[in-house]
Scaffold this active site. Structure first.
Site, PDB file in Angstrom:
ATOM      1  N   GLY B  31      23.045  12.938   0.321  1.00 19.11           N
ATOM      2  CA  GLY B  31      22.520  12.795   1.609  1.00 19.11           C
ATOM      3  C   GLY B  31      23.199  13.665   2.547  1.00 19.11           C
ATOM      4  O   GLY B  31      22.845  13.602   3.771  1.00 19.11           O
ATOM      5  N   CYS B 240      -8.970   1.145  -0.313  1.00 17.19           N
ATOM      6  CA  CYS B 240      -9.646   2.635  -0.313  1.00 17.19           C
ATOM      7  C   CYS B 240     -10.925   2.459  -0.531  1.00 17.19           C
ATOM      8  O   CYS B 240     -11.399   1.726  -1.348  1.00 17.19           O
ATOM      9  CB  CYS B 240      -8.948   3.556  -1.469  1.00 17.19           C
ATOM     10  SG  CYS B 240      -9.761   5.070  -1.668  1.00 17.19           S
ATOM     11  N   CYS B 243     -11.732   4.109  -4.298  1.00 19.11           N
ATOM     12  CA  CYS B 243     -11.094   3.596  -5.411  1.00 19.11           C
ATOM     13  C   CYS B 243     -10.890   2.277  -5.631  1.00 19.11           C
ATOM     14  O   CYS B 243     -10.535   1.705  -6.441  1.00 19.11           O
ATOM     15  CB  CYS B 243     -10.155   4.622  -6.020  1.00 19.11           C
ATOM     16  SG  CYS B 243      -8.462   4.223  -5.357  1.00 19.11           S
ATOM     17  N   CYS B 271      -6.171   8.485  -6.357  1.00 17.11           N
ATOM     18  CA  CYS B 271      -7.363   8.143  -6.079  1.00 17.11           C
ATOM     19  C   CYS B 271      -8.101   8.488  -7.144  1.00 17.11           C
ATOM     20  O   CYS B 271      -9.049   7.833  -7.687  1.00 17.11           O
ATOM     21  CB  CYS B 271      -7.649   8.607  -4.650  1.00 17.11           C
ATOM     22  SG  CYS B 271      -9.350   7.731  -4.096  1.00 17.11           S
TER      23      CYS B 271
END
Lengths: 366, 290
Positions: B31, B240, B243, B271
């Protein structure tokens, strides 16, 4: 020994001759034609027209050649010529929604009515110098004709759902500000601010727009839409009594979608920043839209803390013809002023050497 | 004129060594933003020069590269960067998340859980999470050194006071291994939980700002929040339309100028894989637990 007392006129004439011959370069190499400049240095021509405030490709090409490729000098030439032209009035607002589109992209929606049209762009080229490119016969690109049917602006689509602030309502009777006829005064209205930014130096606006992205006056921008193409310019002739088409010009428009604002009485909505240039000046249009939005800080009740939000700072320093004139004027003789300063410093030094107290010096300085 | 000749993956070996040292330091201090001598790349700043430099430095001839932008392999910038490495490194490329060894991304983390041995390289525009609260680098470096993150907590609190909720929807700040507050790059906050305890190495490159930072595998990554206003994942509440996925991040596509719109997976590989295996429900790729 160099004593420049006389001979200035002769020296200036010789310098002009030298400049003309340097500009021409080696006479064995053919001179650039205006057509070459306007066809192959297209974007330089576009920039000079935008900041020079005249839409005339041939004139801009001529200025670029005369200025030895120094674009600010070319802008200066165009501005000086423009100042001699009569002003007939203001055209009708151009309708960019009815633009014949050559390029149109949105960074906010993957697909939208009319689609994404990449058009001629450096964006996804790899910046690798290709020495042979100049000689090779260009491949013929697959292009479709400019899209003539109206393509809804992304901001209009958002406005239909009330998700973005309205464009200011049209007021056909309101006079159009023009800072080439009325000197700039503060606070400035948005029409005059936008005119100032449109004429402003690309590099200056670029740096200011960039500073807002790095935290000095953040505005959370999204490039809602950038479009390039031809629009019709119309002018209402008093004698005819109706709008007469003057012709088509190429423009680049950028609509930024910015940080939403809301209050106790208003639901949150996105705000707008706007950029418009002659020709294909995409970097300039985007920077202009960022700075336009920043300059709306006061109107939108935001703290004015960063340089890009300070309208007096931005608008007073954006014009590169003014800026270059004043910076470079330091080359002019300042003999008499400097002589006066020299005398003062000598006097202060002799006071100092005679042991005058620091208090007395401070008093003298005030 | 000498025609330039380029090294494997464009950068010279000296530059790669310098960048690898920065990456190793970044992995050692999760980080923490490690400054590095970022190079001019043949694409503009802001278009992934940091990610490209990190990828160029870790890529070997046997790697398989995937490049996505907004979750998609097909967006213009993803195509451009993938072509760049095809041309300069000649490495194999793929669009399948599971087949890639290195995935360079802008703004998304793939829906399919990443595996050990994979590296996810993020393109970062503004690496400093405190930048929009304090524009000066000298100040923000001091705040990180003292772990003084009160400004960030105050900002989140002010969001709640003003809007009733935390109004940061992307680039949502996280705390890494209990020490440094880090900018996850402008990914939607939907992706934040995927960074936590991730099996893959996550590297972040910011070219213009000259910073590299990292999340080593299996590191704790916590989105900042308050007890009474816990972090909330957001996705549009729909399936979606291609899909049928109800667990993926969705793009809104405008279909006409009369208010018509549809929602589709932003992760095109996810997808497509779901559509290809729609008749074999057990073969559907495994997403992250919600």
């Amino acid at each position: 020994m160099y004593v420049a007392v006389k001979g200035g006129e002769q020296a200036i004439e010789n310098a002009h001759l030298l400049l003309a011959s340097e500009r021409r370069g080696d006479p064995a190499i053919p001179e650039l034609s205006l057509a070459q400049i306007s066809e192959q240095l297209t974007l330089a021509v576009d920039r000079v027209m935008t900041e020079g405030s005249i839409y005339d490709r041939e004139l801009a090409a001529l200025a670029i050649r005369q200025a030895r490729g120094d674009l600010i000098e070319a802008i200066f030439l165009l501005r000086a010529f423009r100042a001699t032209l009569p002003r007939f009035g203001a055209s009708e607002p151009v309708d960019t929604g009815a633009m014949a589109i050559r390029r149109r992209i949105s960074a906010t929606f993957k697909d939208l009515p009319g689609g994404q049209i990449l058009g001629p762009t450096f964006d996804y080229t790899h910046r690798l110098i290709e020495p042979d490119a100049a000689d090779a016969a260009p491949q013929v690109p697959a292009v479709v004709d400019a899209v003539e049917e109206p393509m809804p602006r992304v901001t209009d689509l958002l406005a239909a759902d009330n998700l973005i602030e309205r464009s200011p309502a049209r007021d056909f009777d309101a006079p159009v500000g023009d800072l080439t006829r009325e000197p700039l005064s503060f606070p400035a209205e948005r029409d005059v601010r936008l005119q100032n930014l449109a004429r402003g130096d690309e590099g200056f606006l670029l740096a200011l727009g960039y500073s807002t992205q790095r935290g000095f006056g953040r505005t959370h921008p999204f490039a809602g839409e950038i479009r390039l193409g031809e629009v019709e310019v119309e002018f209402v002739a008093e004698d005819a009594g109706f709008a007469v088409p003057l012709g088509r010009i190429t423009v680049t428009e950028c609509q930024m979608i910015n940080q939403f604002a809301g209050s106790a009485t208003e639901p949150p909505r996105f705000t707008r920043g706007y950029g418009l240039t002659f020709g294909h000046c995409e970097r300039k249009a985007m920077a202009m839209a960022l700075v336009d939005r920043s300059l709306r800080a006061r109107e939108l009740g935001e703290d004015v803390k960063a340089p890009a939000q300070d309208e007096e700072f931005v608008l007073s320093h954006s014009d590169n013809v003014q800026a270059t004139g004043f910076v470079e004027h330091l080359k002019l003789p300042h003999y008499v002023d400097f002589q006066a300063e020299l005398g003062l410093v000598r006097k202060l030094r002799s006071d100092f050497e005679r042991g005058a107290s620091p208090d007395a010096l401070a008093e003298a300085a005030e | 004129m000498n025609a330039p000749a380029y090294n494997f993956a464009y950068l010279d070996e000296q530059t790669k060594r310098m960048i690898r040292r920065a990456i190793l330091k970044a992995i050692a201090i999760p980080g923490y933003q490690v400054p590095f001598a970022s190079r001019e790349m043949p694409m503009p700043y802001g278009w992934g020069t940091g990610g490209v430099q990190v990828t160029a430095s870790i890529l070997g001839p046997n790697d398989v590269l995937k490049v996505i932008d907004q979750g998609s392999d097909d967006t213009t910038n993803a195509v451009s960067i993938r072509k760049f490495f095809q041309r300069t490194a000649g490495v194999a490329t793929t669009t399948h998340t599971r087949d890639a060894t290195v995935i360079q991304t802008r703004h998304r983390i793939p829906e399919q859980a990443l595996a050990e041995g994979q590296v996810l390289v993020f393109q970062v525009p503004i690496p400093e999470p405190l930048r929009f609260l304090e524009p000066r680098e000298t100040e923000t470096r001091r705040m990180h050194a003292l772990a003084d993150y009160s400004l960030m907590h105050l900002k989140l609190y002010e969001d709640i006071a003003r809007h009733g909720r935390i109004s940061t929807s992307y680039a949502y700040p996280v705390k890494v291994q209990g020490r440094y507050v880090m900018d996850p790059s402008p990914t939607p906050k939907f992706d934040n939980p995927k960074m936590n305890d991730c099996a893959a190495l996550q590297l972040f490159g910011a070219g213009r700002e000259k910073r590299i930072y990292a999340i080593p595998p299996y590191t704790a990554v916590v989105s900042l929040d308050f007890e009474d206003h816990p972090f909330e994942r957001y996705r549009h509440d729909a399936r979606c339309e291609l899909c049928g996925a109800d667990d993926s991040y969705l793009d809104e596509v405008i279909t006409d100028d009369r208010g018509g719109r549809m929602f589709v997976c932003s992760d095109t590989d996810y997808c497509e894989a779901r559509r290809a295996t729609a008749d074999k429900p057990h073969a559907v790729p495994q997403g992250y637990p919600a």
